[in-house]
Design an enzyme around this catalytic site. Structure first.
Site, PDB file in Angstrom:
ATOM      1  N   CYS A   1       0.821  -1.227   0.000  1.00 34.12           N
ATOM      2  CA  CYS A   1       0.000   0.000   0.000  1.00 34.12           C
ATOM      3  C   CYS A   1       0.849   1.270   0.000  1.00 34.12           C
ATOM      4  CB  CYS A   1      -0.941   0.014   1.194  1.00 34.12           C
ATOM      5  SG  CYS A   1      -1.923  -1.467   1.326  1.00 34.12           S
TER       6      CYS A   1
ATOM      7  N   HIS B   1      -3.117   6.981   3.220  1.00 38.24           N
ATOM      8  CA  HIS B   1      -3.591   5.698   2.682  1.00 38.24           C
ATOM      9  C   HIS B   1      -4.950   5.402   3.317  1.00 38.24           C
ATOM     10  CE1 HIS B   1      -4.051   1.664   1.484  1.00 38.24           C
ATOM     11  NE2 HIS B   1      -3.696   1.124   2.643  1.00 38.24           N
TER      12      HIS B   1
ATOM     13  N   ASN C   1     -10.276   0.011   0.766  1.00 40.22           N
ATOM     14  CA  ASN C   1      -8.816   0.062   0.676  1.00 40.22           C
ATOM     15  C   ASN C   1      -8.396  -0.436  -0.707  1.00 40.22           C
ATOM     16  OD1 ASN C   1      -6.066  -0.398   0.871  1.00 40.22           O
ATOM     17  ND2 ASN C   1      -6.160  -1.354   2.898  1.00 40.22           N
TER      18      ASN C   1
END
Ligand code: UT7
Length: 312
Positions: A117, A240, A270
């Site tokens: 990520c 994030h 996500n």
């Protein structure tokens, strides 16, 4: 200030989100969960799924969106870095497929990176350093994922969290000190499968949560110190997008008001390496972003974490 911070001109940003939606109600039919649990524990309402689309298709569309936003001459692009953990295939790289789809037949250096990520922030630092050599004139950095292909839809610990999408940014080298960019990227190798993908994403959610809060707080403090900037100098923090509670905890521990964090995870969930560039693109949709300073901060499997301050 360190002497060799790169100077980059941020030219544009774009995104692509696949149409098909997965709602919390859809997931209630697959695993023992509820809209209420997902909303209160994560803040996620929907996520999107790529159907008959590859990561490179979405990455190409995000790149095109960035190109078209400013009517950019795509033939200037001579560096493509694609951050992904869900590339189309082992080889060629997904960035090579994007190059082909964009029709860039001139000399381009093009490769993928895997920093989970945090991949987009890593990619941005690598691209900025390469631009600094003045051997490249324009870099396209993309974060794109089809995470739904590595989700076990019988595992309620993970299947409610992730979605698909892509985001892109174009940068050029600069000599203007106002364009100084700051980066902090780090990794801590983990041999315990805390957050891992073998066939499917698997994780110890609690451990990842604890790591995330500490890593994001540390990365924000570090980049503000390195840049000699205060949080008041930053117009928007782009984190994030993993879990709203993680971002709220970071807001509390750093004293940065939650309104300063740009959030869209309720809609997309996500999207791993895509989450930061998708959010940057949505910041660009606000018309008055020229000259604004943004602080990017991410964490991910590896473990990896990182932050960056850029002037738009
Ligand atoms: O990009 C990085 C990727 N990973 C992450 O960002 C994950 C970070 N971690 C998290 O976001 C959170 O830890 C989760 C959202 C994954 C879980 O939230 P939590 O508040 O830490 O819950 P928990 O793991 O402590 O689980 C609490 C309970 C458990 O039941 P018991 O053992 O107390 O009976 C879980 O089995 O909630 C249960 N549970 C669920 N219940 C309904 C776990 N997932 C679900 C679910 N629906 N989807």
């Amino acid at each position: 200030m360190k002497q060799n911070q790169p100077k980059i001109k941020v030219i544009s940003s774009g995104k692509y989100i696949p149409e098909t939606l997965i709602t919390n109600e859809d997931l209630e039919k697959l695993v023992e969960t509820s809209n209420e649990w997902i909303m209160t524990r994560t803040g996620i309402q929907t996520r999107h799924k790529a159907v008959n689309e590859l990561t490179s298709d979405m990455a190409y569309k995000a790149a095109l969106n960035a190109i078209e936003r400013v009517n950019y001459d795509k033939n200037k692009i001579d560096l493509i870095i694609m951050a992904t953990i869900t590339g189309d295939q082992m080889t060629p790289s997904t960035s090579n497929f994007v190059q082909a789809k964009l029709g860039l037949e001139h000399h381009v250096m093009s490769f993928d990176i895997n920093a989970a990520c945090t991949g987009f922030v890593y990619g941005l630092e690598v691209a900025s350093a390469l631009l600094q050599t003045k051997r490249f004139r324009s870099a396209l950095i993309i974060g794109g994922e089809t995470l739904t292909k590595i989700i076990d839809y019988t595992d309620r610990n993970t299947c409610v969290l992730f979605g698909d999408g892509a985001g892109a940014m174009i940068i050029e080298p600069s000599d203007d000190p106002h364009d100084t960019a700051y980066f902090f990227n780090a990794a801590k190798g983990d041999l315990n499968d805390t957050l891992t993908v073998k066939k499917f994403i698997q994780m110890d959610g609690k451990k990842v949560y604890q790591f995330a809060v500490g890593a994001m707080e540390g990365a924000i403090v570090k980049i503000l110190n390195e840049s000699h900037l205060k949080i008041e100098d930053i117009d928007m923090v782009i984190p994030h997008q993993a879990n709203e509670r993680i971002i709220q905890s970071v807001s509390k521990s750093t004293g940065i008001p939650i309104e300063k964090f740009m959030l869209n995870l309720s809609e997309y969930g996500n999207t791993s390496a895509a989450s930061i560039p998708i959010t940057i693109s949505e910041y660009f949709d606000r018309k008055d972003v020229k000259g604004k300073k943004i602080l990017l901060v991410g964490f991910g499997g590896g473990f990896t974490w990182g932050s960056s301050i850029l002037q738009l």
